[in-house]
Structures are given as structure tokens and as C-alpha cells.
Design a protein around this motif. Structure first.
Motif, mmCIF file in Angstrom:
data_model
loop_
_atom_site.group_PDB
_atom_site.id
_atom_site.type_symbol
_atom_site.label_atom_id
_atom_site.label_comp_id
_atom_site.label_asym_id
_atom_site.label_seq_id
_atom_site.Cartn_x
_atom_site.Cartn_y
_atom_site.Cartn_z
ATOM 1 N N THR A 1 -6.866 2.160 -0.777
ATOM 2 C CA THR A 1 -6.103 3.324 -0.325
ATOM 3 C C THR A 1 -4.624 2.998 -0.405
ATOM 4 O OG1 THR A 1 -7.834 3.964 1.244
ATOM 5 C CG2 THR A 1 -5.644 4.875 1.626
ATOM 6 N N PRO B 1 -2.660 9.508 2.688
ATOM 7 C CA PRO B 1 -3.422 8.458 2.030
ATOM 8 C C PRO B 1 -4.242 9.030 0.875
ATOM 9 C CG PRO B 1 -4.656 9.230 3.917
ATOM 10 C CD PRO B 1 -3.384 10.060 3.847
ATOM 11 N N LEU B 2 -4.460 8.202 -0.136
ATOM 12 C CA LEU B 2 -5.308 8.616 -1.258
ATOM 13 C C LEU B 2 -5.762 7.374 -2.007
ATOM 14 C CD1 LEU B 2 -6.235 11.402 -2.378
ATOM 15 C CD2 LEU B 2 -4.389 11.249 -4.030
ATOM 16 N N ASP B 3 -6.903 7.469 -2.632
ATOM 17 C CA ASP B 3 -7.372 6.425 -3.531
ATOM 18 C C ASP B 3 -6.350 6.334 -4.667
ATOM 19 O OD1 ASP B 3 -8.867 6.319 -6.386
ATOM 20 O OD2 ASP B 3 -9.824 4.935 -4.989
ATOM 21 N N GLN C 1 0.820 -1.216 0.000
ATOM 22 C CA GLN C 1 0.000 0.000 0.000
ATOM 23 C C GLN C 1 0.855 1.269 0.000
ATOM 24 O OE1 GLN C 1 -2.764 -1.522 3.311
ATOM 25 N NE2 GLN C 1 -3.939 0.069 2.276
ATOM 26 N N TRP D 1 -0.588 4.898 0.347
ATOM 27 C CA TRP D 1 0.084 5.934 1.129
ATOM 28 C C TRP D 1 1.357 6.356 0.410
ATOM 29 C CZ3 TRP D 1 -1.752 7.672 5.894
ATOM 30 C CH2 TRP D 1 -2.852 6.967 6.401
#
Length: 164
Positions: free
Chosen positions: A129, A142-144, A50, A131
Motif C-alpha cells: 500500500t 491509500p492504494l495498491d 510508502q 499513500w
């Protein structure tokens, strides 16, 4: 998981990029540097995959940013083919700073000093999500992943090194 300190300010250049894009994201600051993907994942408490690594390469003398998940490595030959370049190699620290305005370990996926081509490995889309660094080795946000790639003006590609 380490609790971030209350000071959540992003690097000034990156904070300005967030404002320009109209993005309101939670920037977390950690007391210890999160220079590696593994350090960042441990601090956040997320999976290594992630974490978004923003890696700078030099393709025929031109910088290019490759966004890769934290558990994978970039296949330089696939990057070369994707760009139609004669040669591709990792950029040195000076070129990274000159191109992006940030030091290695803190390079965000967008908000760079110069407009640079961005390739985003498709594997980033495997998560709801992700990071990424917010401009220094102590901050992440964090972001889509689809939004992250769009804000980076990235081209989705398959440049992950495959195990034999």
C-alpha cells in the motif's frame, strides 16, 4: 500518529476523478498540513517510502508528472533520458497549478486538470500500500501501487537518484 478529523472530503476535482474511475478509497484529512513526505508519513504512521510524491517537471517546455516514493529523490538526468528530452527541470508553482489544478504539496497522482504524461518510479511497487495526496496538503488516500500507477496511466521507469 495523528488521528484524522471526521471530515474526509477530498478536493472536489480529485473526488470527481475518483468517481469517474469508480474508485472507493478512504480519504483521510489531517488537521495539520502534510506538505512534505515526512509530514505525511508521520501523520499516517507509515514508512516514508510508502508516501507517493507527485512531482511536476518541465521537459522541453512540456509538463510531465513523476511519481516517486517519499524517501527518494528524482534523478533529472534519468527522466531526461527516459523522455528523450533536451532538457528537464522542476516546474514552478504556477505551472504545477496550471497543469494539475492543485498546489504543490497536495498534487495527487491522477485527476489532473490537463492530460499529462506520467512516469512512475518502479520503487513504488516495493509496498503493498502507498499513500498519496488527495488534492490538498491536508488529505491523503491509500492504494495498491500497481492500481495507483494504472489509474495515473503511468509508465513504470527507474528514475530514482542513486547514492554514490
Amino acid at each position: 500518529m495523528v488521528d484524522p478529523t471526521p471530515d474526509t472530503a477530498a478536493h472536489p476535482r480529485f473526488a470527481e476523478a475518483l468517481r469517474e474511475l469508480g474508485l472507493d478509497v478512504e480519504v483521510r484529512r489531517f488537521p495539520d498540513a502534510t506538505r512534505t513526505a515526512a509530514e505525511a508519513a508521520a501523520a499516517i504512521g507509515c514508512e516514508l517510502s510508502q508516501i507517493v510524491k507527485s512531482l511536476v517537471f518541465e521537459a522541453d517546455g512540456q509538463p510531465v508528472v513523476v511519481l516517486m516514493d517519499g524517501s527518494s529523490r528524482v534523478d533529472v538526468e534519468l527522466v531526461r533520458r527516459e523522455l528523450g528530452a533536451g532538457g528537464v527541470r522542476r516546474a514552478n508553482a504556477a505551472l504545477v497549478r496550471e497543469t494539475t489544478g492543485y498546489a504543490i504539496g497536495g498534487v495527487p497522482p491522477f485527476g489532473h486538470r490537463t492530460r499529462t504524461r506520467v512516469l512512475a518510479d518502479r520503487g513504488l511497487l516495493d509496498h503493498g500500500t502507498v499513500w498519496a495526496a488527495a488534492g490538498d496538503p491536508h488529505t491523503v488516500f491509500p492504494l495498491d501501487p500497481k492500481a495507483l500507477v494504472a489509474h495515473a496511466d503511468g509508465t513504470l521507469v527507474d528514475v530514482r537518484e542513486r547514492s554514490a
